[in-house]
Motif scaffolding. Structure first.
Motif, PDB file in Angstrom:
ATOM      1  N   ALA A 276     -11.995   2.592  -1.129  1.00 66.76           N
ATOM      2  CA  ALA A 276     -10.565   2.265  -1.143  1.00 66.76           C
ATOM      3  C   ALA A 276      -9.778   3.211  -0.251  1.00 66.76           C
ATOM      4  CB  ALA A 276     -10.025   2.316  -2.567  1.00 66.76           C
TER       5      ALA A 276
ATOM      6  N   CYS B 164      -6.588   4.750  -5.372  1.00 69.27           N
ATOM      7  CA  CYS B 164      -7.532   3.633  -5.506  1.00 69.27           C
ATOM      8  C   CYS B 164      -7.028   2.642  -6.547  1.00 69.27           C
ATOM      9  CB  CYS B 164      -8.909   4.173  -5.903  1.00 69.27           C
ATOM     10  SG  CYS B 164     -10.109   2.918  -6.375  1.00 69.27           S
ATOM     11  N   HIS B 165      -6.585   3.146  -7.689  1.00 68.53           N
ATOM     12  CA  HIS B 165      -6.126   2.224  -8.729  1.00 68.53           C
ATOM     13  C   HIS B 165      -4.852   1.488  -8.305  1.00 68.53           C
ATOM     14  CE1 HIS B 165      -6.099   0.427 -12.640  1.00 68.53           C
ATOM     15  NE2 HIS B 165      -4.789   0.629 -12.648  1.00 68.53           N
TER      16      HIS B 165
ATOM     17  N   GLU C 144     -16.339   3.193  -5.199  1.00 68.94           N
ATOM     18  CA  GLU C 144     -15.130   2.363  -5.151  1.00 68.94           C
ATOM     19  C   GLU C 144     -13.941   3.178  -4.649  1.00 68.94           C
ATOM     20  OE1 GLU C 144     -15.996  -0.723  -8.859  1.00 68.94           O
ATOM     21  OE2 GLU C 144     -14.822   1.090  -9.218  1.00 68.94           O
TER      22      GLU C 144
ATOM     23  N   MET D  81      -5.354  -6.657  -7.276  1.00 67.30           N
ATOM     24  CA  MET D  81      -6.468  -7.570  -7.004  1.00 67.30           C
ATOM     25  C   MET D  81      -7.289  -7.801  -8.267  1.00 67.30           C
ATOM     26  SD  MET D  81     -10.012  -7.021  -4.938  1.00 67.30           S
ATOM     27  CE  MET D  81     -10.201  -5.572  -5.886  1.00 67.30           C
ATOM     28  N   LEU D  82      -7.557  -6.741  -9.020  1.00 65.93           N
ATOM     29  CA  LEU D  82      -8.333  -6.886 -10.251  1.00 65.93           C
ATOM     30  C   LEU D  82      -7.595  -7.759 -11.261  1.00 65.93           C
ATOM     31  CD1 LEU D  82      -9.642  -3.220 -10.618  1.00 65.93           C
ATOM     32  CD2 LEU D  82     -10.930  -5.230  -9.851  1.00 65.93           C
TER      33      LEU D  82
ATOM     34  N   TRP E   1      -4.047   0.558  -5.419  1.00 68.72           N
ATOM     35  CA  TRP E   1      -4.410  -0.465  -4.445  1.00 68.72           C
ATOM     36  C   TRP E   1      -5.301  -1.555  -5.024  1.00 68.72           C
ATOM     37  CZ3 TRP E   1      -5.671   3.196   0.270  1.00 68.72           C
ATOM     38  CH2 TRP E   1      -4.459   3.707   0.760  1.00 68.72           C
ATOM     39  N   ARG E   2      -6.165  -1.208  -5.984  1.00 67.33           N
ATOM     40  CA  ARG E   2      -7.117  -2.178  -6.529  1.00 67.33           C
ATOM     41  C   ARG E   2      -6.568  -2.960  -7.727  1.00 67.33           C
ATOM     42  NH1 ARG E   2     -12.738  -1.923  -5.835  1.00 67.33           N
ATOM     43  NH2 ARG E   2     -12.939  -2.345  -8.045  1.00 67.33           N
TER      44      ARG E   2
ATOM     45  N   HIS F  69     -13.215   3.857 -12.364  1.00 66.90           N
ATOM     46  CA  HIS F  69     -13.623   3.501 -10.999  1.00 66.90           C
ATOM     47  C   HIS F  69     -14.807   4.358 -10.602  1.00 66.90           C
ATOM     48  CE1 HIS F  69      -9.999   1.105 -10.359  1.00 66.90           C
ATOM     49  NE2 HIS F  69      -9.322   2.084 -10.928  1.00 66.90           N
TER      50      HIS F  69
ATOM     51  N   ARG G 189       0.804  -1.216   0.000  1.00 69.78           N
ATOM     52  CA  ARG G 189       0.000   0.000   0.000  1.00 69.78           C
ATOM     53  C   ARG G 189       0.843   1.275   0.000  1.00 69.78           C
ATOM     54  NH1 ARG G 189      -5.345  -1.112   0.752  1.00 69.78           N
ATOM     55  NH2 ARG G 189      -5.923   0.760   1.888  1.00 69.78           N
TER      56      ARG G 189
END
Length: 187
Positions: free
Chosen positions: A111, A151-152, A107, A158-159, A154-155, A103, A24
């Protein structure tokens, strides 16, 4: 990963670049707001945003562009302007060979703050804290652009793992269907 976050708007378009490392860990590279005069023709305003985004891509060399997904609002003029700017940003990114990730506001809020219903001040406070900024980015469009980029960062991992899992699951399902069909033919 270097992400250019874009909070699309025709009057104020937030731009923020965030660098993400492992986990992070994120830090801000740059943030600003592109302003266009409401009295100007829409085509000129969109061209000004496109020029600014092209300049940011050339200067900051992002790996991906994260854009806030247009959502339904009561003010149709605002939605139209936001949608037009989103389209221009996607076009500029595509011409530069960069992927675009969209996003939703919830979302991004979830996040950054842990709650998809967080207010603008809460998002700004968390962006300031997460990025260890000396002062809160102003106006809110600037903070929102940084929040999109965070957000991107961190996400995205996972995506990507979810997309890989879907591909593997489809391959396993295809193989399983083929085996079932072969067993039926053998009977």
């Amino acid at each position: 990963m270097r992400v250019l976050g874009v909070d699309p708007g025709l009057t104020r378009c937030g731009l923020g670049v965030v660098e993400g490392g492992g986990g992070r860990a994120v830090h801000a590279v740059a943030v600003d707001v592109v302003r266009t005069p409401p009295g100007e023709a829409v085509a000129q305003r969109l061209a000004a945003v496109a020029d600014a985004v092209e300049g940011w891509i050339a200067e900051h060399r992002p790996d991906v562009i994260a854009v806030e997904r247009v959502f339904a609002q009561h003010n149709v003029r605002t939605v139209m302007g936001t949608a037009q700017v989103s389209g221009v940003v996607a076009l500029v990114a595509g011409r530069a060979g960069l992927p675009v990730a969209f996003h939703t506001p919830s979302e991004v809020k979830a996040a950054v703050t842990g709650s998809g219903r967080a207010g603008k001040e809460q998002v700004t406070a968390m962006v300031t804290r997460v990025l260890s900024l000396g002062a809160a980015p102003r106006p809110a469009d600037a903070a929102d652009a940084l929040a999109l980029a965070v957000c991107h960062c961190w996400r995205a991992p996972m995506l990507a793992r979810m997309a890989e899992a879907e591909v593997r699951a489809a391959e396993v399902a295809k193989h399983h269907r083929a085996r079932l069909a072969a067993a039926r033919r053998a009977r």
